[in-house]
Scaffold this active site. Structure first.
Site, PDB file in Angstrom:
ATOM      1  N   GLU A   1     -29.788 -16.121  -0.296  1.00 18.67           N
ATOM      2  CA  GLU A   1     -29.506 -15.526   1.375  1.00 18.67           C
ATOM      3  C   GLU A   1     -30.002 -16.702   2.702  1.00 18.67           C
ATOM      4  OE1 GLU A   1     -31.288 -12.189   1.846  1.00 18.67           O
ATOM      5  OE2 GLU A   1     -30.097 -11.373  -0.287  1.00 18.67           O
TER       6      GLU A   1
ATOM      7  N   ASN B   1     -27.365 -18.408  -3.823  1.00 17.71           N
ATOM      8  CA  ASN B   1     -26.299 -16.647  -4.025  1.00 17.71           C
ATOM      9  C   ASN B   1     -26.447 -16.314  -2.542  1.00 17.71           C
ATOM     10  OD1 ASN B   1     -25.395 -14.390  -5.702  1.00 17.71           O
ATOM     11  ND2 ASN B   1     -27.732 -13.915  -5.023  1.00 17.71           N
TER      12      ASN B   1
ATOM     13  N   HIS C   1     -22.004  -6.522  -3.006  1.00 14.18           N
ATOM     14  CA  HIS C   1     -23.146  -5.103  -3.281  1.00 14.18           C
ATOM     15  C   HIS C   1     -22.001  -4.039  -1.694  1.00 14.18           C
ATOM     16  CE1 HIS C   1     -26.535  -5.637  -4.029  1.00 14.18           C
ATOM     17  NE2 HIS C   1     -27.126  -6.250  -4.079  1.00 14.18           N
TER      18      HIS C   1
ATOM     19  N   GLU D   1     -24.381  -9.499  -7.826  1.00  9.61           N
ATOM     20  CA  GLU D   1     -25.521  -7.955  -7.468  1.00  9.61           C
ATOM     21  C   GLU D   1     -24.939  -6.797  -6.917  1.00  9.61           C
ATOM     22  OE1 GLU D   1     -28.260  -8.676  -4.560  1.00  9.61           O
ATOM     23  OE2 GLU D   1     -29.022 -10.785  -5.626  1.00  9.61           O
TER      24      GLU D   1
ATOM     25  N   ASP E   1     -22.994  -3.630  -7.083  1.00 11.46           N
ATOM     26  CA  ASP E   1     -22.790  -1.507  -6.947  1.00 11.46           C
ATOM     27  C   ASP E   1     -22.013  -1.760  -5.508  1.00 11.46           C
ATOM     28  OD1 ASP E   1     -24.285  -2.832  -4.373  1.00 11.46           O
ATOM     29  OD2 ASP E   1     -26.458  -1.971  -5.828  1.00 11.46           O
TER      30      ASP E   1
END
Length: 693
Positions: A332, A375, A410, A439, A441
């Site tokens: 990030e 990432n 996400h 990651e 979801d």
């Protein structure tokens, strides 16, 4: 010291055994319906109706005593007075009650004593192994008052043998007297996992490894069986982050990370390392001098910080060299709100881009076999995607050993589109780097104003089709995507239950009882979506959606030392032009609510919700407030944040600039604090004062 008590344990030898071979042919779940959830079993309660403390004691020298001055039910409660430190509060010993590997629900009602000012309370667990204490947050900072009882309720799984285990109530700051009442500790008997389902990893075997982010608690019992049956890769959700591995300079802790790596090795699984350098969950000492003062921006500070970074990476990446398939080396670092696209973190303030260069160089030296990734979240948003592309291009041209780009993904049931996601993937193909979904979801919510008591069936179906569409896309690009990881194993342990607001989410393939959801079939066999039964009942919203609030998501939250959130910022819907000029807002035509979603030493996460209470739409808005105790904004989402002196300014994003009459928009942010963290008392919208609620 009390010797560790023998508990119902799952030996690692048993955990390493393979689950019965999965079917090679997809079969309808209708042939083997999921079992129905059992009723909760209550194992401990405290109602304080007998005039005793019922086993609750003080943590230090405060006073804990029965009281009839206030009660949630009945006539009695427990009153805590004489607190001199925020961590003091009522404590209950759970060592002889809690069993290893069982997922418990802890619930307690809290209110402040009469005359106390509002405060933030939380529910925590202290455990000790070989004399070393660890602190697990069960329920984060929650506003409590002297006039209303507030329920603190959360889940906890003990994942290792301990000699000491207590639950306690504390406050984030201050020392107000408080009452507790109606404590309960319960669990739902676990259902067996569905062994006659096709394994996700087998269905995707010809495409890419499929992984899950886990904590140590998922290495036990039914969770371990589910993990080894369906996944062939794991990521340590928190156990390899800096605050978990080196909370104090020179003191390294690897117990939880070692357990995850050992489980993966025993079950033939890959391990993704997460993460070596990040602006969150990095202890404050990394950026402080020996006296604890923030480092100034000097050449000496830069050298010190880079030395600390190199030492840390050599210890952790070196420990697992040859055992990690890929590392999220830096996490990030992009902020599309900056002209150069680089996040103004303490890493960047003190070292510029050299912390990125150093991290990749050292990681390559100590583990040359691991693939090294940069990432980030929201990489489907064009501005962020392009800044990341430019950074990777620049660094690779310099010889920085970046092997791949990680897309967190996400997302939610409505956003982003498949075409936006495809554009994200195709953008990086010319660089010749690997790409991984790191990651993923899919939240059932589309904005911060929604909350369902149970996930509605229509949302679960929308989620299933979204999983179907995105995995179809991943399959088409399997030559470029070398791994896909879900941010969690099942819905019973997801960070989205507490971020961006506290509510029940259901973002993964398996439900809270570890049973397959429609989302599972969206990945494995979309023809079964809506055909196979699901044990998850329908629900209805407990609050109405806000038409202009953004979808929200981000990474993980089961801290093992000083609790702190893992905020990954909200997805941003498809941009629309921001109308100009910015209009004047009539006085009294806006209402603002301000809340602290989580607070930890040195930092906090907040949310401001703005409602247009006027009769006309506001086409373009700027929100301002003043921090009175030296707090410093470090990041904002759902708007562009800036701070000058004590004044904070948030301007609308392009997609939420239009605020119709009666509508609301939420803005999230991260900030630093020292000493105290009072809430702002005044807000303006386009220069006009707002009512504060």
């Amino acid at each position: 010291m009390r010797a560790p008590r023998t508990r119902r344990a799952w030996p690692y030898g048993l955990l390493g055994l393979a689950v019965a071979a999965s079917l090679a042919v997809v079969v309808p779940l209708a042939t083997a319906p999921a079992a129905q959830a059992a009723e909760p079993v209550v194992v401990a309660t405290s109602t304080f109706e007998d005039g005793t403390t019922q086993g609750w004691v003080p943590r230090a020298d405060e006073t804990v005593a029965p009281s009839t001055a206030a009660a949630h039910t009945g006539s009695g409660s427990l009153l805590v007075t004489g607190r001199t430190r925020s961590w003091e509060g009522p404590v209950l010993d759970l060592l002889d009650t809690v069993e290893l590997g069982t997922r418990y629900t802890l619930s307690v009602w809290v209110r402040l004593a009469a005359g106390e000012a509002d405060a933030q309370a939380r529910l925590s667990v202290e455990r000790r192994t070989d004399g070393t204490p660890s602190y697990d947050q069960v329920v984060g900072n929650t506003t409590v008052t002297a006039g209303t009882w507030v329920n603190l309720q959360g889940q906890y799984t003990l994942a290792q043998e301990v000699e000491f285990l207590t639950v306690y109530v504390e406050t984030a700051s201050g020392t107000p007297a408080l009452h507790i009442d109606d404590f309960a500790l319960s669990y739902v008997p676990a259902l067996p996992i569905q062994t006659d389902l096709p394994s996700v990893k087998d269905v995707l075997a010809g495409e890419f490894p499929i992984g899950a982010a886990v904590s140590r608690a998922q290495l036990i019992g039914n969770h371990a069986q589910l993990l080894s049956k369906h996944f062939d890769s794991v990521t340590a959700g928190n156990a390899m982050k800096w605050d978990a591995t080196q909370p104090v300079e020179g003191e390294f802790r690897f117990t939880d990370a070692d357990a995850i790596v050992a489980f993966a090795e025993a079950n033939g699984m890959q391990v993704r390392g997460h993460t070596l350098a990040w602006h969150n969950q990095t202890p404050s000492w990394v950026f402080a001098d020996t006296a604890g003062n923030p480092l100034p921006v000097t050449a000496a500070s830069k050298e010190l910080v880079l030395t600390r970074l190199e030492t840390h990476i050599r210890e952790i990446a070196g420990r697992y060299a040859g055992k990690i398939s890929a590392w999220d080396v830096v996490n990030e670092v992009i902020d599309e709100g900056q002209s150069d696209g680089i996040r103004r973190s303490r890493w960047y303030e003190l070292t510029g881009l050299d912390f990125i260069r150093t991290a990749f160089r050292v990681a390559r030296e100590v583990d040359p076999a691991a693939k090294l990734f940069i990432n980030d979240y929201n990489t489907n948003v064009p501005a962020k995607r392009d800044h990341l592309f430019n950074l990777v291009s620049q660094l690779r041209a310099e010889g920085v050993p970046i092997d791949g780009v990680g897309h967190q993904m996400h997302v939610n049931v409505d956003w982003p589109s498949v075409s936006e996601t495809e554009a994200m993937l195709t953008r990086f193909i010319p660089l010749g780097v690997e790409q991984q979904i790191t990651e993923m979801d899919i939240s059932i919510y589309t904005n911060s104003g929604e909350s369902f008591p149970t996930p509605p069936q229509d949302r679960l179906l929308r989620q299933a089709y979204r999983y179907r569409d995105l995995f179809d896309l991943y399959r088409r690009y399997s030559a470029d995507i070398t791994s896909v990881t879900l941010w969690g194993l099942a819905d019973d342990d997801t960070w989205l239950d507490s971020f961006p607001v506290t509510r029940i989410d259901a973002p993964l393939l398996f439900d809270r009882q570890l049973q397959a959801k429609p989302a599972y079939w969206g990945v494995v066999d979309p023809s079964q979506i809506g055909v196979t039964p699901t044990p998850t009942p329908s629900g209805s919203p407990t609050s109405s959606p806000s038409p202009t609030a953004s979808p929200t998501s981000g990474p993980t939250p089961t801290p093992t030392t000083t609790p702190s959130p893992t905020p990954t910022v909200n997805p941003t819907p498809t941009p629309t032009p921001t109308p100009t000029p910015t209009p004047t807002v009539p006085a009294g035509s806006c209402r603002v609510s301000y809340s602290v979603a989580g607070q930890w030493p040195g930092g906090f996460q907040g949310e401001v919700r703005v409602t247009n209470t006027g009769t006309s739409a506001i086409n373009g808005w700027t929100l301002r407030w003043t921090f009175t105790a030296g707090q410093q904004l470090t990041q904002a989402w759902n708007g562009t944040g800036a701070q000058s002196g004590s004044q904070v300014t948030i301007t609308a994003a392009t997609w939420n600039a239009n605020l119709p009459a009666g509508a609301s928009v939420s803005v999230g942010f991260l900030a630093d604090w020292t000493g105290s963290n009072p809430a702002p008392t005044a807000f303006t919208l386009n220069g006009s004062s707002c009512t504060v609620s």
